[in-house]
Write an enzyme that holds these catalytic residues in place. Structure first.
Site, mmCIF file in Angstrom:
data_model
loop_
_atom_site.group_PDB
_atom_site.id
_atom_site.type_symbol
_atom_site.label_atom_id
_atom_site.label_comp_id
_atom_site.label_asym_id
_atom_site.label_seq_id
_atom_site.Cartn_x
_atom_site.Cartn_y
_atom_site.Cartn_z
ATOM 1 N N ASP A 183 17.588 59.536 92.576
ATOM 2 C CA ASP A 183 17.762 60.699 91.677
ATOM 3 C C ASP A 183 19.056 60.526 90.896
ATOM 4 O O ASP A 183 19.857 59.644 91.192
ATOM 5 C CB ASP A 183 17.851 61.977 92.528
ATOM 6 C CG ASP A 183 18.973 61.875 93.555
ATOM 7 O OD1 ASP A 183 20.112 62.234 93.219
ATOM 8 O OD2 ASP A 183 18.734 61.402 94.689
ATOM 9 N N ASP A 191 21.401 62.846 90.862
ATOM 10 C CA ASP A 191 22.238 63.927 91.400
ATOM 11 C C ASP A 191 22.074 65.160 90.498
ATOM 12 O O ASP A 191 20.937 65.560 90.243
ATOM 13 C CB ASP A 191 23.694 63.454 91.550
ATOM 14 C CG ASP A 191 24.455 64.309 92.541
ATOM 15 O OD1 ASP A 191 23.863 64.713 93.560
ATOM 16 O OD2 ASP A 191 25.636 64.607 92.302
HETATM 17 N N1 ADE Z 1 22.180 63.100 95.025
HETATM 18 C C1 ADE Z 1 22.422 62.799 96.298
HETATM 19 N N2 ADE Z 1 23.557 63.211 96.907
HETATM 20 C C2 ADE Z 1 23.805 62.888 98.196
HETATM 21 N N3 ADE Z 1 22.976 62.166 98.950
HETATM 22 C C3 ADE Z 1 21.845 61.726 98.392
HETATM 23 N N4 ADE Z 1 20.857 60.983 98.891
HETATM 24 C C4 ADE Z 1 19.935 60.822 97.920
HETATM 25 N N5 ADE Z 1 20.317 61.448 96.781
HETATM 26 C C5 ADE Z 1 21.514 62.024 97.058
#
Ligand code: ADE
Ligand SMILES: CSC[C@H]1O[C@H](OP(=O)(O)O)[C@H](O)[C@@H]1O
Length: 291
Positions: free
Chosen positions: A210, A212
């Protein structure tokens, strides 16, 4: 008990290793309690390997509660010298797209509630940690990742390790970007520190799932988003593991990384003053320096 020189710590989505044969599940007791789950020992790509899911097989352990000391101790006690960690991460860079892989070379610590080392109660050790990942194992992972051919692989990058379990705020995510961080997760620490204290070569396959919450045209991270991208990522991580298992040397005598001797100049406490119970407790880690 059966032994293995390669240990895999599976992260989110990687709870079992496909393709392991002649398997045995072992429960390993440690001075730091029980590991996250049973450890599966078997042959993988013809090589003895130990596998441990860091959140447990049903993903019941949150990042703060992972028994990282027990996990690393248990792997060490099985003869493991090389640890490959697999982790889901958020991307803090446009060019690291979901489903890309990163072999990080740095960590930035933003954890708040974790015990960071093995040594306590009268034994003081300060290990060098400037380069938290083993460069030699990381290079082998990179070679194997590039061989896949159909996956974008990023060499190097800084993994910021947050406490969690909630994901970051947008302000935090933007600050991490300004500070030069590349990927974000919740589990590289204290795992990498403990691996160094246990003199293990440790490297990570980080699977981007992703963006974030900083990206203006992408949705903020949700568990659903992570899970959707994970299955492809985990399949790729397993392909890398199959190939890297063939490349890892049978022993570390020719290594120049220094991981195998990380404690040689790090023990501060006068060995003559170490009480016998402490020597006994830590003999797995420092026994070779006591004779
Ligand atoms: N955006 C994110 N922040 C923290 N841990 C994660 N693991 C997968 N995506 C994450
Ligand atoms: C399920 S998303 C958040 C979760 O995933 C990562 O874990 P791991 O490194 O074990 O794959 C992240 O650090 C969080 O723990």
């Amino acid at each position: 008990m059966r032994r293995a020189t390669i240990g895999i710590i599976g992260g989110s989505g990687l709870y079992r290793m496909e393709g392991m044969t002649d398997v045995e599940e072992v429960r390993v007791a440690t001075p730091f309690g029980d590991p996250s789950d049973v450890i599966t020992i078997g042959n993988f790509s013809g090589v003895p390997m130990a596998f441990l899911p860091r959140h447990g097989r049903g993903h019941s352990i949150n990042p703060t509660e992972i028994p990282a000391r027990a996990n690393i101790w248990a792997l060490k006690s099985l003869g493991v010298e090389w640890v490959i960690a697999v982790s889901a991460v958020g991307s803090l860079r446009e060019e690291i797209a979901p489903r890309d892989l990163v072999i990080p070379d740095q960590i930035f610590d933003r954890t708040k509630s974790r015990v960071n080392g093995f040594f306590e109660g009268g034994l003081v050790v300060h290990c060098t940690f400037a380069d938290p990942f083993c460069p030699e194992l990381s290079n082998l992972l990179l070679d194997s990742a590039r061989e896949l051919g159909d996956v974008n692989v990023h060499a190097g990058g800084t993994y910021v390790c947050m406490e969690g379990p909630l994901f970051s705020t947008r302000a935090e995510s933007n600050v991490y970007r300004k500070l030069g961080m590349d990927i974000i997760g919740m589990t590289a620490l204290p795992e990498a520190k403990l691996a160094r204290e246990a003199e293990l070569c440790y490297a990570t396959i980080a699977c981007a799932t992703d963006y974030d919450c900083w990206h203006e045209s992408e949705e903020s991270v949700t568990v659903q988003m992570v899970v959707n991208n994970l299955s492809a990522n985990v399949a790729n991580a397993q392909r890398i593991l199959q190939s890297v298992a063939q490349k890892i040397p049978a022993n570390r005598s020719h290594q120049t990384c220094g991981c195998a001797d990380a404690l040689a100049t790090s023990i501060m406490t006068d060995r003559l003053q170490l009480p016998a119970p402490l020597k006994e407790k830590y003999s797995l880690l420092i026994g070779k320096y006591l004779s």
